[in-house]
Design a protein around this motif. Structure first.
Motif, PDB file in Angstrom:
ATOM      1  N   UNK A  70     -27.483  75.241   2.730  1.00  0.00           N
ATOM      2  CA  UNK A  70     -28.810  74.750   3.075  1.00  0.00           C
ATOM      3  C   UNK A  70     -29.189  74.949   4.521  1.00  0.00           C
ATOM      4  N   UNK A  71     -28.314  75.577   5.305  1.00  0.00           N
ATOM      5  CA  UNK A  71     -28.651  75.856   6.705  1.00  0.00           C
ATOM      6  C   UNK A  71     -29.552  77.085   6.779  1.00  0.00           C
ATOM      7  N   UNK A  72     -30.357  77.128   7.811  1.00  0.00           N
ATOM      8  CA  UNK A  72     -31.303  78.227   7.985  1.00  0.00           C
ATOM      9  C   UNK A  72     -30.557  79.469   8.472  1.00  0.00           C
ATOM     10  N   UNK A  73     -30.692  80.548   7.720  1.00  0.00           N
ATOM     11  CA  UNK A  73     -30.076  81.824   8.120  1.00  0.00           C
ATOM     12  C   UNK A  73     -31.027  82.596   9.027  1.00  0.00           C
ATOM     13  N   UNK A  74     -32.268  82.699   8.625  1.00  0.00           N
ATOM     14  CA  UNK A  74     -33.273  83.331   9.470  1.00  0.00           C
ATOM     15  C   UNK A  74     -34.649  82.880   9.002  1.00  0.00           C
ATOM     16  N   UNK A 127     -39.031  84.136   9.608  1.00  0.00           N
ATOM     17  CA  UNK A 127     -39.922  85.117  10.233  1.00  0.00           C
ATOM     18  C   UNK A 127     -40.834  84.438  11.251  1.00  0.00           C
ATOM     19  N   UNK A 128     -41.550  85.216  12.067  1.00  0.00           N
ATOM     20  CA  UNK A 128     -42.396  84.608  13.118  1.00  0.00           C
ATOM     21  C   UNK A 128     -43.424  83.628  12.572  1.00  0.00           C
ATOM     22  N   UNK A 129     -43.976  83.904  11.375  1.00  0.00           N
ATOM     23  CA  UNK A 129     -44.968  82.983  10.812  1.00  0.00           C
ATOM     24  C   UNK A 129     -44.351  81.620  10.532  1.00  0.00           C
ATOM     25  N   UNK A 130     -43.120  81.604  10.019  1.00  0.00           N
ATOM     26  CA  UNK A 130     -42.438  80.335   9.763  1.00  0.00           C
ATOM     27  C   UNK A 130     -42.092  79.628  11.068  1.00  0.00           C
ATOM     28  N   UNK A 131     -41.699  80.396  12.072  1.00  0.00           N
ATOM     29  CA  UNK A 131     -41.399  79.803  13.374  1.00  0.00           C
ATOM     30  C   UNK A 131     -42.645  79.143  13.964  1.00  0.00           C
ATOM     31  N   UNK A 132     -43.813  79.812  13.840  1.00  0.00           N
ATOM     32  CA  UNK A 132     -45.056  79.219  14.334  1.00  0.00           C
ATOM     33  C   UNK A 132     -45.432  77.980  13.526  1.00  0.00           C
ATOM     34  N   UNK A 133     -45.156  78.004  12.217  1.00  0.00           N
ATOM     35  CA  UNK A 133     -45.503  76.867  11.364  1.00  0.00           C
ATOM     36  C   UNK A 133     -44.785  75.604  11.810  1.00  0.00           C
ATOM     37  N   UNK A 134     -43.507  75.738  12.164  1.00  0.00           N
ATOM     38  CA  UNK A 134     -42.720  74.571  12.576  1.00  0.00           C
ATOM     39  C   UNK A 134     -42.655  74.411  14.090  1.00  0.00           C
ATOM     40  N   UNK A 135     -43.395  75.268  14.823  1.00  0.00           N
ATOM     41  CA  UNK A 135     -43.420  75.191  16.293  1.00  0.00           C
ATOM     42  C   UNK A 135     -41.999  75.303  16.863  1.00  0.00           C
ATOM     43  N   UNK A 136     -41.232  76.268  16.323  1.00  0.00           N
ATOM     44  CA  UNK A 136     -39.871  76.497  16.770  1.00  0.00           C
ATOM     45  C   UNK A 136     -39.668  77.974  17.082  1.00  0.00           C
ATOM     46  N   UNK A 137     -38.641  78.276  17.855  1.00  0.00           N
ATOM     47  CA  UNK A 137     -38.209  79.658  18.014  1.00  0.00           C
ATOM     48  C   UNK A 137     -37.143  79.942  16.953  1.00  0.00           C
ATOM     49  N   UNK A 138     -36.996  81.220  16.609  1.00  0.00           N
ATOM     50  CA  UNK A 138     -35.997  81.567  15.595  1.00  0.00           C
ATOM     51  C   UNK A 138     -34.595  81.174  16.064  1.00  0.00           C
ATOM     52  N   UNK A 139     -34.325  81.327  17.340  1.00  0.00           N
ATOM     53  CA  UNK A 139     -33.015  80.982  17.863  1.00  0.00           C
ATOM     54  C   UNK A 139     -32.744  79.489  17.731  1.00  0.00           C
ATOM     55  N   UNK A 170     -29.735  75.385  11.699  1.00  0.00           N
ATOM     56  CA  UNK A 170     -30.105  73.991  11.440  1.00  0.00           C
ATOM     57  C   UNK A 170     -30.290  73.762   9.948  1.00  0.00           C
ATOM     58  N   UNK A 171     -29.970  72.577   9.450  1.00  0.00           N
ATOM     59  CA  UNK A 171     -30.255  72.275   8.035  1.00  0.00           C
ATOM     60  C   UNK A 171     -31.768  72.253   7.813  1.00  0.00           C
ATOM     61  N   UNK A 172     -32.197  72.893   6.749  1.00  0.00           N
ATOM     62  CA  UNK A 172     -33.632  72.953   6.473  1.00  0.00           C
ATOM     63  C   UNK A 172     -34.204  71.571   6.173  1.00  0.00           C
ATOM     64  N   UNK A 173     -33.350  70.634   5.769  1.00  0.00           N
ATOM     65  CA  UNK A 173     -33.813  69.278   5.475  1.00  0.00           C
ATOM     66  C   UNK A 173     -34.371  68.595   6.722  1.00  0.00           C
ATOM     67  N   UNK A 174     -33.962  69.060   7.903  1.00  0.00           N
ATOM     68  CA  UNK A 174     -34.502  68.492   9.139  1.00  0.00           C
ATOM     69  C   UNK A 174     -35.974  68.886   9.332  1.00  0.00           C
ATOM     70  N   UNK A 175     -36.362  70.036   8.781  1.00  0.00           N
ATOM     71  CA  UNK A 175     -37.751  70.485   8.901  1.00  0.00           C
ATOM     72  C   UNK A 175     -38.592  70.039   7.718  1.00  0.00           C
ATOM     73  N   UNK A 176     -37.943  69.776   6.570  1.00  0.00           N
ATOM     74  CA  UNK A 176     -38.648  69.312   5.375  1.00  0.00           C
ATOM     75  C   UNK A 176     -37.852  68.160   4.779  1.00  0.00           C
ATOM     76  N   UNK A 212     -28.568  82.673   0.287  1.00  0.00           N
ATOM     77  CA  UNK A 212     -28.583  82.240  -1.098  1.00  0.00           C
ATOM     78  C   UNK A 212     -29.999  82.036  -1.612  1.00  0.00           C
ATOM     79  N   UNK A 213     -30.871  81.495  -0.790  1.00  0.00           N
ATOM     80  CA  UNK A 213     -32.217  81.128  -1.244  1.00  0.00           C
ATOM     81  C   UNK A 213     -33.242  81.616  -0.228  1.00  0.00           C
ATOM     82  N   UNK A 214     -34.333  82.184  -0.748  1.00  0.00           N
ATOM     83  CA  UNK A 214     -35.478  82.564   0.077  1.00  0.00           C
ATOM     84  C   UNK A 214     -36.627  81.609  -0.238  1.00  0.00           C
TER      85      UNK A 214
END
Length: 466
Positions: free
Chosen positions: A126-130, A132-144, A149-155, A207-209
């Motif tokens: 469940x950790x974030x592998x990568x 794209x820039x649109x997702x990074x802008x959506x959560x106001x985060x950089x890809x790095x 991070x666990x995706x549960x922290x963002x959702x 595993x999951x997109x």
């Protein structure tokens, strides 16, 4: 065809260069056929083969005709087979080039789509592998910052085990509240829709997109649609109320006139009774005055709704407020509130329509009394002051709870009320009256701690300044 002739001619020249090394017949002609097959169609290739055979039959001496024909047939069969291989290679190369162009176009389309759609890929835990820039802008985060991070922290509420355990290869991911909630680093939240797809055969890797959609605009549009529906419903109710008010105004005029006539007749009888009827005569006169005033209010309210311009007279502000004394006393007594008048009488001549002004003051005072009714020391004060050479200020203030900030823009809208039995028309009508006098009804915090409703009237020039 010219290509076949040139290729055969070139092969003949090449063969002449090899004559010092030995006798070569058909072997130097093979490249001519191959070049023709690679660059031209079947007729040109057949011509190159025929020219090569003709040259070898005519120029070199032959011991046996059967041997020459056999060699020619063998050359024709072998070179035609080679030509077929060349044509197959050309077709395969052309097909490969077309597929490459199609794949490049599809890749460009996919990259364009993915550039605008937020996409996140997760590992098996469940950790974030990568992302794209649109997702990074959506959560106001950089890809790095997001990677690892666990995706549960963002959702919050996201459960990767539920997705894997469902056995479905992909589809929309349903949330308990109808939508997921995205969380940004600053604590801001937004509604979120999630589509998922499981990558086949992935273990320990991607595993999951997840394909994400920000639903903020959809929710805003839905809220706007509901607000529009409410406004349309309010307009319909106002139109119905206007028709009902016009009917009531027409129907009430007759009984009010009849009641005033009966009271007038009673006054004449009381006058004949002499001193015994003086007390009842005074009470009857007050009742008759209120009936006449009710008729005037109805007439003025009908005039207020008409598109014609209204005539303002020269009035004294202090006189208009003091004439309301008995009515204000009754309003205050009903709630145990003492209403204090602090109206400056000097240079208080203003332009006003007396009945409409008094109706506005009654509405504001009644609202103030109801606002402080539960206060331990209720206080309502009506203040009138000369504001400038051109304006006279009137305000009704109280020490109640005041008006909430989020309600200030709504309280003047028709059909908006905080009272359980209110119709939401008092402040709306009052604002209309004030605007017909050239003023603007405003609400602010009172010095007493509650609400202060104020407006300005245009002053009449004094005799000295006239």
């Amino acid at each position: 065809m010219l290509l076949a002739v040139v290729a055969v001619g070139g092969a003949m020249g090449f063969r002449s260069l090899l004559e010092g090394l030995g006798q070569f017949y058909y072997l130097p002609m093979v490249p001519a056929v191959v070049v023709t097959a690679l660059l031209a169609r079947r007729p040109a290739t057949a011509l190159a083969i025929a020219l090569s055979i003709a040259v070898n039959l005519i120029l070199p001496p032959r011991e046996s005709l059967s041997e020459a024909l056999t060699n020619a047939a063998l050359f024709a069969g072998v070179t035609w087979l080679i030509a077929e291989i060349c044509w197959g290679f050309r077709a395969l190369n052309s097909r490969t080039r077309d597929l490459t162009q199609q794949l490049a176009a599809k890749d460009a389309m996919l990259n364009t789509a993915l550039a605008s759609v937020p996409v996140v890929t997760l590992e098996a835990n469940g950790d974030i592998r990568r992302l794209n820039p649109a997702a990074a802008d959506l959560f106001a985060l950089t890809e790095k910052a997001a990677r690892g991070r666990p995706f549960i922290e963002l959702a919050p509420g996201f459960d990767i085990n539920a997705i894997v355990g469902s056995g479905a290869p992909g589809g929309p991911l349903e949330a308990k509240d109808g939508h997921w909630t995205g969380l940004r680093p600053d604590g801001a939240t937004f509604p979120l829709s999630i589509q998922y797809g499981i990558v086949p055969g992935s273990t320990g890797g991607e595993l999951i997109a997840l394909c994400l959609t920000d639903l903020s605009r959809w929710h805003a549009a839905d809220a706007q649609a509901r607000e529009l529906h409410a406004q349309l419903n309010k307009v319909w109710r106002l139109n119905s109320l206007g028709e009902m008010a016009a009917t009531l105004a027409h129907e009430l005029n007759q009984p009010l006139s009849a009641a005033a006539t009966y009271l007038h007749a009673s006054q004449m009888d009381m006058e004949r009774a002499g001193p015994l009827g003086d007390s009842a005569l005074r009470t009857t006169a007050l009742a008759k005055g209120q009936l006449l005033r009710a008729g005037q209010i109805i007439r003025r309210m009908r005039e207020l709704l008409s598109p014609e311009a209204h005539r303002l007279d020269s009035e004294r502000a202090s006189s208009m407020v003091e004439d309301l004394g008995p009515i204000l006393t009754m309003i205050g007594s009903s709630k145990g509130v003492t209403i204090r008048l602090d109206v400056e009488a000097r240079d208080d001549r203003v332009q006003a329509e007396r009945i409409q002004f008094q109706q506005a003051m009654v509405n504001l005072t009644r609202n103030a009394v109801e606002a402080v009714g539960d206060h331990t020391a209720p206080e309502v004060v009506i203040i009138g002051r000369v504001l400038s050479d051109t304006h006279y200020s009137i305000s009704v203030e109280d020490n109640g709870p005041g008006i909430a900030e989020d309600q200030i823009d709504r309280i003047f809208q028709p059909m908006t009320t905080t009272k359980s039995g209110g119709m939401g028309l008092g402040l709306s009508v009052t604002r209309t009256i004030v605007e017909s006098h050239g003023g603007r009804l405003q609400v602010s915090r009172s010095a007493l701690g509650g609400a202060a409703f104020s407006f300005n009237l245009n002053r009449e020039p004094s005799v000295e300044n006239a």
